[in-house]
Write an enzyme that holds these catalytic residues in place. Structure first.
Site, PDB file in Angstrom:
ATOM      1  N   ASP A  65       0.878  -1.168   0.000  1.00  0.00           N
ATOM      2  CA  ASP A  65       0.000   0.000   0.000  1.00  0.00           C
ATOM      3  C   ASP A  65       0.918   1.221   0.000  1.00  0.00           C
ATOM      4  O   ASP A  65       1.599   1.489   1.001  1.00  0.00           O
ATOM      5  CB  ASP A  65      -0.897  -0.018   1.246  1.00  0.00           C
ATOM      6  CG  ASP A  65      -1.859   1.163   1.272  1.00  0.00           C
ATOM      7  OD1 ASP A  65      -1.652   2.142   0.518  1.00  0.00           O
ATOM      8  OD2 ASP A  65      -2.812   1.115   2.064  1.00  0.00           O
ATOM      9  N   SER A 145      -1.286  12.950 -15.067  1.00  0.00           N
ATOM     10  CA  SER A 145      -2.476  12.816 -15.918  1.00  0.00           C
ATOM     11  C   SER A 145      -2.661  14.145 -16.623  1.00  0.00           C
ATOM     12  O   SER A 145      -2.156  15.170 -16.153  1.00  0.00           O
ATOM     13  CB  SER A 145      -3.705  12.546 -15.034  1.00  0.00           C
ATOM     14  OG  SER A 145      -4.899  12.719 -15.772  1.00  0.00           O
ATOM     15  N   TYR A 161      -9.580  14.699  -8.062  1.00  0.00           N
ATOM     16  CA  TYR A 161      -8.556  13.905  -8.767  1.00  0.00           C
ATOM     17  C   TYR A 161      -7.564  14.870  -9.439  1.00  0.00           C
ATOM     18  O   TYR A 161      -6.339  14.695  -9.350  1.00  0.00           O
ATOM     19  CB  TYR A 161      -9.243  13.016  -9.799  1.00  0.00           C
ATOM     20  CG  TYR A 161      -8.333  12.229 -10.715  1.00  0.00           C
ATOM     21  CD1 TYR A 161      -7.721  11.057 -10.285  1.00  0.00           C
ATOM     22  CD2 TYR A 161      -8.093  12.644 -12.025  1.00  0.00           C
ATOM     23  CE1 TYR A 161      -6.897  10.319 -11.127  1.00  0.00           C
ATOM     24  CE2 TYR A 161      -7.275  11.921 -12.880  1.00  0.00           C
ATOM     25  CZ  TYR A 161      -6.678  10.758 -12.425  1.00  0.00           C
ATOM     26  OH  TYR A 161      -5.857  10.031 -13.267  1.00  0.00           O
ATOM     27  N   LYS A 165      -3.485  15.340  -8.940  1.00  0.00           N
ATOM     28  CA  LYS A 165      -2.539  15.170 -10.052  1.00  0.00           C
ATOM     29  C   LYS A 165      -1.747  16.457 -10.318  1.00  0.00           C
ATOM     30  O   LYS A 165      -0.596  16.405 -10.751  1.00  0.00           O
ATOM     31  CB  LYS A 165      -3.289  14.700 -11.307  1.00  0.00           C
ATOM     32  CG  LYS A 165      -3.845  13.270 -11.174  1.00  0.00           C
ATOM     33  CD  LYS A 165      -2.722  12.252 -10.972  1.00  0.00           C
ATOM     34  CE  LYS A 165      -3.198  10.816 -11.035  1.00  0.00           C
ATOM     35  NZ  LYS A 165      -2.101   9.844 -10.908  1.00  0.00           N
TER      36      LYS A 165
HETATM   37  P1  NAD Z   1      -6.134   1.119 -12.756  1.00  0.00           P
HETATM   38  O1  NAD Z   1      -7.204   1.438 -11.789  1.00  0.00           O
HETATM   39  O2  NAD Z   1      -6.461   0.258 -13.907  1.00  0.00           O
HETATM   40  O3  NAD Z   1      -4.854   0.519 -11.996  1.00  0.00           O
HETATM   41  C1  NAD Z   1      -4.336   1.133 -10.837  1.00  0.00           C
HETATM   42  C2  NAD Z   1      -3.536   0.125 -10.048  1.00  0.00           C
HETATM   43  O4  NAD Z   1      -3.055   0.798  -8.867  1.00  0.00           O
HETATM   44  C3  NAD Z   1      -4.380  -1.065  -9.568  1.00  0.00           C
HETATM   45  O5  NAD Z   1      -3.711  -2.271  -9.837  1.00  0.00           O
HETATM   46  C4  NAD Z   1      -4.533  -0.807  -8.073  1.00  0.00           C
HETATM   47  O6  NAD Z   1      -4.644  -2.009  -7.295  1.00  0.00           O
HETATM   48  C5  NAD Z   1      -3.255  -0.051  -7.757  1.00  0.00           C
HETATM   49  N1  NAD Z   1      -3.374   0.736  -6.517  1.00  0.00           N
HETATM   50  C6  NAD Z   1      -4.422   1.518  -6.125  1.00  0.00           C
HETATM   51  N2  NAD Z   1      -4.204   2.010  -4.908  1.00  0.00           N
HETATM   52  C7  NAD Z   1      -2.996   1.538  -4.503  1.00  0.00           C
HETATM   53  C8  NAD Z   1      -2.234   1.685  -3.322  1.00  0.00           C
HETATM   54  N3  NAD Z   1      -2.671   2.404  -2.280  1.00  0.00           N
HETATM   55  N4  NAD Z   1      -1.030   1.058  -3.251  1.00  0.00           N
HETATM   56  C9  NAD Z   1      -0.577   0.304  -4.283  1.00  0.00           C
HETATM   57  N5  NAD Z   1      -1.264   0.128  -5.421  1.00  0.00           N
HETATM   58  C10 NAD Z   1      -2.470   0.732  -5.537  1.00  0.00           C
HETATM   59  O7  NAD Z   1      -5.595   2.536 -13.247  1.00  0.00           O
HETATM   60  P2  NAD Z   1      -4.763   2.962 -14.563  1.00  0.00           P
HETATM   61  O8  NAD Z   1      -5.721   3.553 -15.519  1.00  0.00           O
HETATM   62  O9  NAD Z   1      -3.837   1.901 -15.003  1.00  0.00           O
HETATM   63  O10 NAD Z   1      -3.949   4.189 -13.949  1.00  0.00           O
HETATM   64  C11 NAD Z   1      -2.587   4.111 -13.546  1.00  0.00           C
HETATM   65  C12 NAD Z   1      -2.110   5.523 -13.265  1.00  0.00           C
HETATM   66  O11 NAD Z   1      -2.252   6.305 -14.454  1.00  0.00           O
HETATM   67  C13 NAD Z   1      -2.887   6.246 -12.182  1.00  0.00           C
HETATM   68  O12 NAD Z   1      -2.019   7.049 -11.414  1.00  0.00           O
HETATM   69  C14 NAD Z   1      -3.841   7.118 -12.982  1.00  0.00           C
HETATM   70  O13 NAD Z   1      -4.261   8.240 -12.257  1.00  0.00           O
HETATM   71  C15 NAD Z   1      -2.984   7.481 -14.169  1.00  0.00           C
HETATM   72  N6  NAD Z   1      -3.712   7.880 -15.372  1.00  0.00           N
HETATM   73  C16 NAD Z   1      -4.699   7.101 -15.894  1.00  0.00           C
HETATM   74  C17 NAD Z   1      -5.353   7.501 -17.031  1.00  0.00           C
HETATM   75  C18 NAD Z   1      -6.453   6.707 -17.668  1.00  0.00           C
HETATM   76  O14 NAD Z   1      -7.105   7.233 -18.589  1.00  0.00           O
HETATM   77  N7  NAD Z   1      -6.690   5.468 -17.290  1.00  0.00           N
HETATM   78  C19 NAD Z   1      -5.012   8.724 -17.652  1.00  0.00           C
HETATM   79  C20 NAD Z   1      -3.994   9.488 -17.096  1.00  0.00           C
HETATM   80  C21 NAD Z   1      -3.344   9.052 -15.955  1.00  0.00           C
END
Ligand code: NAD
Length: 265
Positions: A65, A145, A161, A165
């Site tokens: 975590d 992001s 959010y 970010k």
């Molecule tokens: P996702 O929800 O598919 O995956 C996130 C992962 O982080 C999961 O496996 C989850 O278990 C893990 N996680 C959550 N809380 C946690 C914690 N406290 N400790 C350890 N692990 C933890 O999300 P994603 O879309 O793959 O996003 C990954 C990153 O990219 C994030 O920071 C998100 O904000 C960023 N992001 C996503 C997008 C999008 O469009 N999906 C766009 C820009 C940025």
């Protein structure tokens, strides 16, 4: 085929059990990095570590975590013990929450700030201390992001959010300066609409709030992408691999978009 010379460069990727983090872990492994696959969900971390090994790579799955400092310290310690000198940290773990700012409660605010922003501080502190002790520098790459640079929009209830970010972008700027004497380069990536479970959640919950069909929020967002398709996790991993490489050795404290042209600056 590896593109960069990252053979033996030990990396930690947080939130690597699925989505963008998984793609980054697999890409760094293909580039030759032994990689710690860290995730809150230990089962998915183990699955991705197995995928790394299937590619012929070395992986350490860890249930972590990233909001808990003692677990973060353990992650860095275990990585150094089992994989060797830590060279690359990718702060990717993150969560989303759908609420207008007027409706955002304290619990939601705290969760977003803890997972998305505080974790970047904690993981970077632990990793940087280890890199300084080792000598020879390192790389810290933060996954912010588009919401770290612009307001998500009137119809996109992602204000808290976005605040978390924006904090990641600010941390990147200052940390890049503070760690420059140690040869630790700190950079940040900003993605657009990436096809992961996080965007499925945004779509589902926003659609429910607005009384529109599931899928329509995502479709409308993707329709605004100049390159005309939804982003894949691998599009983000490509930029992270570059920022981890020697080709990025004169870049620090910067924030780079990979968004299909969605982000204006
Ligand atoms: P996702 O929800 O598919 O995956 C996130 C992962 O982080 C999961 O496996 C989850 O278990 C893990 N996680 C959550 N809380 C946690 C914690 N406290 N400790 C350890 N692990 C933890 O999300 P994603 O879309 O793959 O996003 C990954 C990153 O990219 C994030 O920071 C998100 O904000 C960023 N992001 C996503 C997008 C999008 O469009 N999906 C766009 C820009 C940025």
């Amino acid at each position: 085929m590896p593109r960069y010379n990252l053979e033996g460069q030990v990396a930690i990727v947080t939130g690597a059990g699925r989505g963008i983090g998984r793609a980054i872990a697999l890409r760094l492994a293909r580039e030759g990095c032994p990689v710690t696959v860290a995730d809150l969900d230990g089962e998915t971390a183990t699955q991705v570590a197995d995928e790394v090994r299937d590619l012929g790579g070395q992986a350490l799955p860890l249930q972590v975590d990233v909001t808990r400092n003692e677990e973060v310290q353990h992650m860095v310690h275990q990585t150094s013990e089992e994989l060797g000198s830590l060279r690359i940290l990718v702060n990717n773990a993150g969560i989303g929450a759908i609420a207008t700012l007027l409706e955002t409660d304290e619990e939601t605010w705290d969760a977003l700030m803890n997972v998305n922003a505080k974790s970047v501080l904690l993981c970077s502190q632990a990793a940087a201390r280890q890199m300084i002790k080792q000598g020879g520098g390192g790389r810290i790459i933060n996954n912010a992001s588009g919401a770290g640079k612009i307001a998500p929009g009137k119809g996109m209830p992602l204000g808290a959010y976005a605040a978390s970010k924006h904090a990641v972008v600010a941390l990147t700027k200052q940390m890049g300066l503070e760690l420059s004497d140690h040869g630790i380069l700190v950079n940040c990536v900003c993605a657009g609409i990436v096809d992961t479970p996080m965007w499925d959640l945004i779509d589902r919950e926003t659609a429910a709030q607005q009384g529109v069909p599931v899928g329509s929020v995502k479709a409308q967002a993707v329709a605004g992408v100049p390159l005309g398709r939804i982003q894949q996790p691998e599009d983000v991993a490509n930029l992270v691999a570059f920022l981890a490489s020697d080709d990025a050795s004169y870049m620090t404290g910067q924030t780079y978009n990979v968004s299909g042209g969605l982000l204006p600056y």
